[in-house]
Design a protein around this motif. Sequence first.
Motif, PDB file in Angstrom:
ATOM      1  N   VAL A  35       4.191   2.068   2.276  1.00 34.06           N
ATOM      2  CA  VAL A  35       5.286   3.090   1.823  1.00 34.06           C
ATOM      3  C   VAL A  35       4.916   4.426   1.552  1.00 34.06           C
ATOM      4  O   VAL A  35       3.757   4.620   0.945  1.00 34.06           O
ATOM      5  CB  VAL A  35       5.950   2.421   0.729  1.00 34.06           C
ATOM      6  CG1 VAL A  35       6.961   3.336   0.158  1.00 34.06           C
ATOM      7  CG2 VAL A  35       6.584   1.049   1.056  1.00 34.06           C
ATOM      8  N   VAL A  36       5.521   5.260   2.001  1.00 34.60           N
ATOM      9  CA  VAL A  36       5.092   6.880   1.736  1.00 34.60           C
ATOM     10  C   VAL A  36       6.230   7.330   0.767  1.00 34.60           C
ATOM     11  O   VAL A  36       7.654   7.200   0.798  1.00 34.60           O
ATOM     12  CB  VAL A  36       5.108   7.555   2.965  1.00 34.60           C
ATOM     13  CG1 VAL A  36       4.961   9.058   2.391  1.00 34.60           C
ATOM     14  CG2 VAL A  36       3.905   7.143   3.866  1.00 34.60           C
ATOM     15  N   LEU A  37       5.535   7.773  -0.690  1.00 39.05           N
ATOM     16  CA  LEU A  37       6.542   8.384  -1.438  1.00 39.05           C
ATOM     17  C   LEU A  37       6.579  10.000  -1.327  1.00 39.05           C
ATOM     18  O   LEU A  37       5.391  10.455  -1.185  1.00 39.05           O
ATOM     19  CB  LEU A  37       6.135   8.373  -2.904  1.00 39.05           C
ATOM     20  CG  LEU A  37       6.189   6.817  -3.572  1.00 39.05           C
ATOM     21  CD1 LEU A  37       5.702   6.862  -5.002  1.00 39.05           C
ATOM     22  CD2 LEU A  37       7.746   6.581  -3.398  1.00 39.05           C
ATOM     23  N   MET A  38       7.732  10.528  -0.779  1.00 36.19           N
ATOM     24  CA  MET A  38       7.493  12.012  -0.232  1.00 36.19           C
ATOM     25  C   MET A  38       8.229  13.057  -0.975  1.00 36.19           C
ATOM     26  O   MET A  38       9.644  12.732  -1.023  1.00 36.19           O
ATOM     27  CB  MET A  38       8.006  12.176   1.205  1.00 36.19           C
ATOM     28  CG  MET A  38       7.984  13.390   2.073  1.00 36.19           C
ATOM     29  SD  MET A  38       6.434  13.859   2.434  1.00 36.19           S
ATOM     30  CE  MET A  38       5.873  13.113   3.997  1.00 36.19           C
ATOM     31  N   ASP A  39       7.596  14.023  -1.421  1.00 39.59           N
ATOM     32  CA  ASP A  39       8.283  14.953  -2.222  1.00 39.59           C
ATOM     33  C   ASP A  39       8.879  15.707  -1.193  1.00 39.59           C
ATOM     34  O   ASP A  39       8.779  15.922   0.065  1.00 39.59           O
ATOM     35  CB  ASP A  39       7.389  15.886  -3.018  1.00 39.59           C
ATOM     36  CG  ASP A  39       8.039  17.065  -3.900  1.00 39.59           C
ATOM     37  OD1 ASP A  39       9.411  16.912  -4.140  1.00 39.59           O
ATOM     38  OD2 ASP A  39       7.576  17.999  -4.102  1.00 39.59           O
ATOM     39  N   LYS A  95       0.939  -1.260  -0.129  1.00 37.12           N
ATOM     40  CA  LYS A  95       0.009   0.002   0.001  1.00 37.12           C
ATOM     41  C   LYS A  95       0.914   1.198  -0.084  1.00 37.12           C
ATOM     42  O   LYS A  95       1.611   1.471   0.742  1.00 37.12           O
ATOM     43  CB  LYS A  95      -0.925  -0.110   1.257  1.00 37.12           C
ATOM     44  CG  LYS A  95      -2.164  -1.148   1.284  1.00 37.12           C
ATOM     45  CD  LYS A  95      -2.811  -1.169   2.363  1.00 37.12           C
ATOM     46  CE  LYS A  95      -1.936  -1.408   3.847  1.00 37.12           C
ATOM     47  NZ  LYS A  95      -2.893  -1.301   4.817  1.00 37.12           N
ATOM     48  N   VAL A  96       0.519   2.164  -1.083  1.00 40.45           N
ATOM     49  CA  VAL A  96       1.529   3.335  -1.223  1.00 40.45           C
ATOM     50  C   VAL A  96       0.721   4.500  -1.127  1.00 40.45           C
ATOM     51  O   VAL A  96      -0.165   4.754  -1.692  1.00 40.45           O
ATOM     52  CB  VAL A  96       2.216   3.290  -2.527  1.00 40.45           C
ATOM     53  CG1 VAL A  96       3.026   4.478  -2.898  1.00 40.45           C
ATOM     54  CG2 VAL A  96       2.813   1.913  -2.748  1.00 40.45           C
ATOM     55  N   LEU A  97       1.298   5.548  -0.335  1.00 41.37           N
ATOM     56  CA  LEU A  97       0.746   6.716  -0.118  1.00 41.37           C
ATOM     57  C   LEU A  97       1.573   7.843  -0.671  1.00 41.37           C
ATOM     58  O   LEU A  97       2.728   7.871  -0.679  1.00 41.37           O
ATOM     59  CB  LEU A  97       0.428   7.102   1.399  1.00 41.37           C
ATOM     60  CG  LEU A  97      -0.120   8.577   1.795  1.00 41.37           C
ATOM     61  CD1 LEU A  97      -1.311   8.817   1.087  1.00 41.37           C
ATOM     62  CD2 LEU A  97      -0.128   8.673   3.430  1.00 41.37           C
ATOM     63  N   ILE A  98       1.208   8.877  -1.594  1.00 40.65           N
ATOM     64  CA  ILE A  98       2.083   9.645  -2.230  1.00 40.65           C
ATOM     65  C   ILE A  98       1.701  11.263  -1.881  1.00 40.65           C
ATOM     66  O   ILE A  98       0.743  11.575  -1.483  1.00 40.65           O
ATOM     67  CB  ILE A  98       1.750   9.484  -3.810  1.00 40.65           C
ATOM     68  CG1 ILE A  98       1.919   8.339  -4.406  1.00 40.65           C
ATOM     69  CG2 ILE A  98       2.441  10.751  -4.341  1.00 40.65           C
ATOM     70  CD1 ILE A  98       1.538   8.022  -5.681  1.00 40.65           C
TER      71      ILE A  98
END
Length: 210
Positions: free
Chosen positions: A50-54, A3-6
């Motif tokens: 998992v978090v994809l973080m700018d 599960k991915v959070l952007i």
Amino acid sequence: MIKVLIYEDNQQLREGLGILISGSIGFQLTGAFGNCAEVEQQLDELKPDVVLMDIDMPMVNGIEGLRKIRAADSDVRVLMLTVFDDNENVFEAVKAGANGYLLKKTPPARLLEYIADVMEGGAPMTSSIATQVLNMVKSGNNAGTQDFDLSAREMDVLKLLVNGYSYKMVAAELFISIDTVRSHIKNVYEKLQVNSKSEAVAKALKTRLF
């Protein structure tokens, strides 16, 4: 299913990443937001792996968002996804608890591999970022060198962690079992007085262990 959070303020890129994640087997998009001002609540509600973080976002930047995440959850994996590959941002992200540091130009298929890798205990970094990490280790800009009474094998394991190796990769590189790797890492954590891989990497860089 990973599960991915952007978090990404560029709408076009955010939507592209969302399509990539939701359209790939083994991955699930739990949410995509233009800033991380409400990251604690969203983390609690969406429960990502998992978090994809700018980094460069309005209201709350990605590194501060990462600090908020770590205050609330020490287990969720956070991959910084950014255009910045300078020493300051890399080091601040590692200190704040990032599990990996990727550039936005990372090819989609490679990005999916990195997400899977971080779930297996890896600390993925694109090649230019790895170079920055090595430069930080070699530079004399941080605190004086300490050894923390680490054994030669524990130093070998820690060096591989700094270079982004997963537990499985460390075991293969050093020709030891994963259980032995875990034992060495437990000792490293105790001697460095840290509780996670990202903290161990940050302390190794800050104290110029290598």
